[in-house]
Design an enzyme around this catalytic site. Structure first.
Site, PDB file in Angstrom:
ATOM      1  N   ARG A 174      24.723  45.799  61.349  1.00  0.00           N
ATOM      2  CA  ARG A 174      24.704  44.961  60.139  1.00  0.00           C
ATOM      3  C   ARG A 174      23.852  45.645  59.077  1.00  0.00           C
ATOM      4  O   ARG A 174      24.129  45.557  57.885  1.00  0.00           O
ATOM      5  CB  ARG A 174      24.161  43.555  60.454  1.00  0.00           C
ATOM      6  CG  ARG A 174      23.871  42.733  59.199  1.00  0.00           C
ATOM      7  CD  ARG A 174      23.758  41.234  59.446  1.00  0.00           C
ATOM      8  NE  ARG A 174      23.075  40.880  60.662  1.00  0.00           N
ATOM      9  CZ  ARG A 174      21.749  40.970  60.853  1.00  0.00           C
ATOM     10  NH1 ARG A 174      20.964  41.410  59.898  1.00  0.00           N
ATOM     11  NH2 ARG A 174      21.211  40.623  62.004  1.00  0.00           N
ATOM     12  N   TYR A 225      36.892  35.202  36.443  1.00  0.00           N
ATOM     13  CA  TYR A 225      37.750  34.953  37.601  1.00  0.00           C
ATOM     14  C   TYR A 225      37.415  33.559  38.153  1.00  0.00           C
ATOM     15  O   TYR A 225      36.235  33.185  38.231  1.00  0.00           O
ATOM     16  CB  TYR A 225      37.498  36.055  38.640  1.00  0.00           C
ATOM     17  CG  TYR A 225      38.020  35.717  40.009  1.00  0.00           C
ATOM     18  CD1 TYR A 225      39.368  35.413  40.221  1.00  0.00           C
ATOM     19  CD2 TYR A 225      37.170  35.694  41.105  1.00  0.00           C
ATOM     20  CE1 TYR A 225      39.835  35.086  41.485  1.00  0.00           C
ATOM     21  CE2 TYR A 225      37.635  35.377  42.375  1.00  0.00           C
ATOM     22  CZ  TYR A 225      38.967  35.068  42.554  1.00  0.00           C
ATOM     23  OH  TYR A 225      39.419  34.742  43.793  1.00  0.00           O
ATOM     24  N   ASP A 230      31.399  42.795  35.943  1.00  0.00           N
ATOM     25  CA  ASP A 230      32.466  42.799  36.931  1.00  0.00           C
ATOM     26  C   ASP A 230      33.572  43.666  36.338  1.00  0.00           C
ATOM     27  O   ASP A 230      34.267  43.271  35.410  1.00  0.00           O
ATOM     28  CB  ASP A 230      32.955  41.369  37.195  1.00  0.00           C
ATOM     29  CG  ASP A 230      34.061  41.323  38.258  1.00  0.00           C
ATOM     30  OD1 ASP A 230      34.715  42.359  38.479  1.00  0.00           O
ATOM     31  OD2 ASP A 230      34.261  40.249  38.846  1.00  0.00           O
ATOM     32  N   LYS A 264      40.866  45.218  45.203  1.00  0.00           N
ATOM     33  CA  LYS A 264      41.876  45.431  44.173  1.00  0.00           C
ATOM     34  C   LYS A 264      42.187  46.923  44.016  1.00  0.00           C
ATOM     35  O   LYS A 264      42.661  47.532  44.942  1.00  0.00           O
ATOM     36  CB  LYS A 264      41.392  44.776  42.870  1.00  0.00           C
ATOM     37  CG  LYS A 264      40.922  43.317  43.064  1.00  0.00           C
ATOM     38  CD  LYS A 264      42.035  42.447  43.581  1.00  0.00           C
ATOM     39  CE  LYS A 264      41.729  40.996  43.865  1.00  0.00           C
ATOM     40  NZ  LYS A 264      40.429  40.519  44.150  1.00  0.00           N
TER      41      LYS A 264
HETATM   42  C1  LIG Z   1      37.730  40.021  38.477  1.00  0.00           C
HETATM   43  C2  LIG Z   1      37.497  39.624  39.901  1.00  0.00           C
HETATM   44  N1  LIG Z   1      36.253  39.622  40.381  1.00  0.00           N
HETATM   45  C3  LIG Z   1      35.969  39.257  41.661  1.00  0.00           C
HETATM   46  C4  LIG Z   1      36.974  38.863  42.512  1.00  0.00           C
HETATM   47  C5  LIG Z   1      36.635  38.430  43.919  1.00  0.00           C
HETATM   48  O1  LIG Z   1      36.944  39.438  44.810  1.00  0.00           O
HETATM   49  P1  LIG Z   1      37.275  39.170  46.353  1.00  0.00           P
HETATM   50  O2  LIG Z   1      38.570  38.433  46.404  1.00  0.00           O
HETATM   51  O3  LIG Z   1      37.323  40.552  46.936  1.00  0.00           O
HETATM   52  O4  LIG Z   1      36.158  38.359  46.903  1.00  0.00           O
HETATM   53  C6  LIG Z   1      38.289  38.855  42.059  1.00  0.00           C
HETATM   54  C7  LIG Z   1      39.381  38.414  42.956  1.00  0.00           C
HETATM   55  O5  LIG Z   1      40.492  38.216  42.539  1.00  0.00           O
HETATM   56  C8  LIG Z   1      38.557  39.243  40.716  1.00  0.00           C
HETATM   57  O6  LIG Z   1      39.800  39.244  40.223  1.00  0.00           O
END
Ligand SMILES: Cc1ncc(COP(=O)(O)O)c(C=O)c1O
Length: 387
Positions: A47, A99, A171, A196
């Site tokens: 971990r 998001y 982000d 992604k």
């Molecule tokens: C812009 C953005 N940030 C964060 C996330 C969250 O990522 P995860 O689904 O890997 O937890 C997403 C998921 O769609 C996203 O589109």
């Protein structure tokens, strides 16, 4: 070293015992010690540390031009950890198009713990100034945003935020490190959902936070271990494998997205095409300055509202109807009912005529042919409304 070279080599020395060119999947939970505390290379428990994860972290840090990468089990775990480096009671200013899952974390998990959130259109410098004047500890930027593809001027916000004593986190999931490196523009921390574009094949969930700040990195590593939302070794391997081809994939995503956006612009059932590469996009100039290209995400609105959107989505052919984005395959979805349903009641819900595309790297002619068929279905549904 250039991006493409870093993607293939950073953190990925041939393995010491066999010379394996790929970092092995170190599928172990613990490591043998040579006497009490006699750790080999600091490896005590998986971990806390795992060589496959270490390679991924070094590679992703190098891609974002940062010194420290800290990998997590998901993008949301990475976002939680970044927020976890701030004490409850901290004031966060966020872009008003985050998001849906980020909004859910902020409003349903962190707000009840005492964090305070304000949302504003921080693509506007005057709005940023006003919002910062109220007192802010962290500015949370997403750019381009999900799903409305708003573009935030990272350098502009970072300069103002730092002057006001605030930290800036970005982000950067929609851009990927190939298209945009926020640390170079003044941000303090970058977060990606590696699920992604970085993973790129829709076969693994993960997240990463990258920073140049030693203290924040130490705190993130502490939280990574203390909370334990760590990615499994196989997931690290898959993400690392994806990262190697990020540049070539992104170039194709962007090329296909341009063709798709231009096609949509010419269709009369389409009300609004949103892609930062179009001159009609309000953030086009900023995107051209801070991004290498404009990305593979396209959104559009249709005439005829939800009925036309539903008709369009009834038979999507080569476009897979589904959540997520950034994989080689093209995806299409209805943000209001799917990815962003958790915005309900937030005051910045998305309209129900909005469709979001994650343009993949299939042959663009196939993508356009099926899109054309879907648009015809929307047109048939919309025409009674329009006359
Ligand atoms: C812009 C953005 N940030 C964060 C996330 C969250 O990522 P995860 O689904 O890997 O937890 C997403 C998921 O769609 C996203 O589109």
């Amino acid at each position: 070293m250039e991006f493409e070279t870093r993607a293939i080599h950073a953190g990925q020395e041939p393995e010491a015992v066999t010379g394996s060119v790929n970092v092995p999947i170190f599928q172990t939970s613990t490591y043998v010690q040579d006497g009490v505390g006699g750790l080999r290379g600091g490896h005590d428990y998986a971990r806390t540390i795992n060589p496959t994860r270490t390679a991924l972290q070094e590679c992703l840090a190098a891609l974002d031009g940062g010194r420290h990468g800290v990998a997590f089990a998901s993008g949301m775990a990475a976002t939680s950890a970044v927020l976890g480096t701030f004490a409850a009671g901290s004031r966060v200013l966020a872009i008003n198009d985050v998001y849906g899952g980020t909004y859910r974390l902020f409003s349903k998990v962190l707000e009840p713990q005492g964090y305070r959130f304000a949302y504003a259109d921080i693509s506007d410098p005057a709005v940023v100034e006003r919002a910062l004047a109220a007192g802010v500890d962290l500015v949370w930027i997403e750019t381009p945003t999900n799903p409305l593809l708003k573009v935030v001027d990272i350098a502009m916000v970072a300069e103002r935020a730092h002057a006001a004593g605030a930290v800036v986190a970005v982000d950067s999931t929609f851009a990927s490190p190939y298209l945009q490196t926020p640390l170079a523009l003044g941000a303090d921390v970058v977060v990606h959902s590696t699920t992604k574009y970085i993973g790129g094949h829709s076969d693994v969930v993960g997240g990463v936070a990258v920073t140049d700040d030693d203290e924040r990195a130490e705190r993130l590593r502490f939280l990574q271990n203390a909370i334990g939302a760590v990615p499994a070794p196989l997931d690290c391997f898959l993400t690392l494998r994806g990262a190697k081809t990020l540049a070539v994939r992104m170039r194709e995503h962007c090329r296909n997205a341009r063709r798709v956006a231009e096609h949509l612009e010419r269709d009369d059932v389409v009300r609004d095409v949103i892609w930062p590469g179009l001159e009609s996009h309000p953030g086009h100039a900023v995107a051209a300055r801070q991004m290498r290209d404009f990305g593979g995400m396209v959104a559009f609105r249709v005439h005829g509202g939800r009925a036309a959107a539903d008709a369009l989505l009834a038979d999507t052919g080569v476009w897979s109807m589904g959540e997520s984005l950034g994989g080689v395959e093209s995806l299409i979805e209805h943000p209001g009912a799917m990815t962003h349903a958790s915005l309900a009641g937030s005051g910045f819900e998305v309209s129900d005529d909005l469709i979001r595309l994650s343009v993949g790297i299939e042959h663009v002619d196939d993508l356009l042919a099926d899109l054309e068929r879907m648009l015809d279905a929307a047109r048939r549904a919309a025409s009674p409304v329009r006359v």
